[in-house]
Design a protein around this motif. Sequence first.
Motif, mmCIF file in Angstrom:
data_model
loop_
_atom_site.group_PDB
_atom_site.id
_atom_site.type_symbol
_atom_site.label_atom_id
_atom_site.label_comp_id
_atom_site.label_asym_id
_atom_site.label_seq_id
_atom_site.Cartn_x
_atom_site.Cartn_y
_atom_site.Cartn_z
ATOM 1 N N LYS A 285 0.847 -1.557 -0.284
ATOM 2 C CA LYS A 285 -0.107 -0.583 -0.476
ATOM 3 C C LYS A 285 0.747 1.310 -0.146
ATOM 4 O O LYS A 285 2.018 1.208 0.930
ATOM 5 N N TRP A 286 0.591 2.126 -0.839
ATOM 6 C CA TRP A 286 1.250 3.544 -0.532
ATOM 7 C C TRP A 286 1.341 4.873 -0.189
ATOM 8 O O TRP A 286 -1.121 4.481 -0.411
ATOM 9 N N SER A 287 0.902 4.818 0.654
ATOM 10 C CA SER A 287 0.274 6.519 1.250
ATOM 11 C C SER A 287 -0.367 8.238 -0.018
ATOM 12 O O SER A 287 -0.017 7.337 -0.972
ATOM 13 N N SER A 288 -1.323 8.322 0.364
ATOM 14 C CA SER A 288 -2.219 9.289 0.151
ATOM 15 C C SER A 288 -1.459 10.249 -0.470
ATOM 16 O O SER A 288 -1.056 10.993 -1.644
ATOM 17 N N ARG A 289 0.029 10.729 0.083
ATOM 18 C CA ARG A 289 1.048 11.757 -0.526
ATOM 19 C C ARG A 289 2.629 10.502 -1.185
ATOM 20 O O ARG A 289 2.574 11.428 -1.835
ATOM 21 N N THR B 269 5.567 7.505 0.767
ATOM 22 C CA THR B 269 5.803 6.233 2.006
ATOM 23 C C THR B 269 4.631 4.748 1.486
ATOM 24 O O THR B 269 4.135 5.090 0.874
ATOM 25 N N LEU B 270 5.803 4.083 1.106
ATOM 26 C CA LEU B 270 5.497 2.452 0.630
ATOM 27 C C LEU B 270 4.877 1.766 2.280
ATOM 28 O O LEU B 270 6.135 1.826 2.965
ATOM 29 N N GLN C 184 -4.382 10.839 8.649
ATOM 30 C CA GLN C 184 -3.735 11.630 8.980
ATOM 31 C C GLN C 184 -2.642 11.032 8.871
ATOM 32 O O GLN C 184 -2.480 9.181 8.539
ATOM 33 N N SER C 185 -2.015 11.329 7.773
ATOM 34 C CA SER C 185 -0.919 10.850 6.925
ATOM 35 C C SER C 185 -0.369 9.824 6.937
ATOM 36 O O SER C 185 0.547 8.665 6.481
ATOM 37 N N ASP C 186 0.161 9.643 8.034
ATOM 38 C CA ASP C 186 1.385 8.906 8.811
ATOM 39 C C ASP C 186 0.930 7.517 9.771
ATOM 40 O O ASP C 186 1.741 7.067 10.424
ATOM 41 N N TRP D 222 0.164 1.800 12.975
ATOM 42 C CA TRP D 222 1.118 2.341 14.096
ATOM 43 C C TRP D 222 1.021 4.015 13.188
ATOM 44 O O TRP D 222 0.731 4.259 12.500
ATOM 45 N N ASN D 223 2.108 4.498 14.221
ATOM 46 C CA ASN D 223 2.618 5.845 13.693
ATOM 47 C C ASN D 223 4.065 6.010 12.424
ATOM 48 O O ASN D 223 5.173 5.572 13.316
#
Length: 452
Positions: free
Chosen positions: A267-271, A274-275, A317-319, A335-336
């Motif tokens: 899964k890639w993050s929305s921004r 980060t993968l 919360q993108s992180d 997870w953070n």
Amino acid sequence: MWELQADWYSPTRLLSDPTTQYDFPGDRFIPNRSLMDLDQAHCLLTTTTKKVFNPNFNEVYRQKLEDKLTLDSEGRPFRMLVFRGSPKSSRRSIRHIDEMQRQEVEALDYSTKQYQFRKLPNRETRILDAPNIKNDYYLNVMDWGRNNILAIALGSELYLWKSENGDVQKLLQVGADDYPTSVAWSGDAKTLAVGYINSKLQIWDAETSKLIRSLEGHNGRVAATGWNGHILTSGSEDKSIINHDVRAPNNLISCIKLHTEEVCGLKWSSRGNTLASGGNENLIYIWEASKMSSSNFLYRFNDHCAAVKALAWCPYQSDVLASGGGTKDGCIKIWNTQKGTCINSIDTKAQICGLEWNRHHKEILSGHGFGTSEHRNQLCLWRYPSMTKVGDFRRHASRVLHLCQSPDGITVVSAGADETLRFWEVFGPPSLDNSRISDLDSFLSLKTSPLR
């Protein structure tokens, strides 16, 4: 040349020449004090006001009127209109703390009202048949694109279902010894990536139903795929993660072999920076997009006790990342990824096959498979970040294999080993009032149209 004096507008300057008239009214809220007669104002404020009597009323009437205005019902003196300052508090005033507490109370009240008026559906809004769907935990064969088309692999065939009109189109069919093991729409929903059991990876044009190109690099089934702009990331049974640039003739950008078992979740993050990758060796790796070519990961989480397929990034919360473990684990962990810490963890005692965040409320939906608890083979809705259970949906006869949501974030579809696709309007906004809840229930019951 005129010479401007620095004190031309000062009170001394204005009053020094009595023969000159000035008309400077000043600001409407900040008057010009130099044009005010402060002596007269002070006199009016400090001098006792002389009573003026109306000759049309006699002394008896005036006395009764004064008594009504200055005495209460029991004859005690009081003033009807009087200015009083706020009572002095015995504690020290800390305004910013009081303001924060007030905002927290308002936010809690608003949240409570939202949940108070929101009612979860008691059944699905639509059921579709899904014959020959592979009952395999490690596959990812369903995805809902931004074009509002659901892609689903059923055995050796791949179908496209249009949500707007219910039309079904067969995109491809392969031989009996081959079948799709992963599907993923691109961000613009113009192309569809399809991974296969025999290590193939293809890109299809959904509008023309034509194969655009085939990508190489894997030596085992491609069980996980994900897009990040023009970069297609694939994970395989050969334990590798490959980044493909679909625009370049030489598509391979990087190949990472850090997992020691099959890569079953990507899964890639929305921004897009980060993968997250999950493997059959129970590990989660967090990768920075800019450093993937060096195979240097940002974090490695080893808290799960079974394979990690279910991964979902928080939309607000993108992180924050949610992950779910297999049968021997059964935990949902939050997870953070900025700090590399686990925020929360709950043990559902059931296999977690899919996770989907609610974009309209702070909630997350989980799809479950094998297990020993009541969560087996059902969908569960959890409130974030407390992870308290909001509700559950027990309609599948076998384990839930896949979850994905519509582009508007209202409808969730679950694919089960009972060979059904079930659509749930579980993520919608709250009703404005209780009277609309019954109308919504009747509307949902009318929409239900099982296709058997």
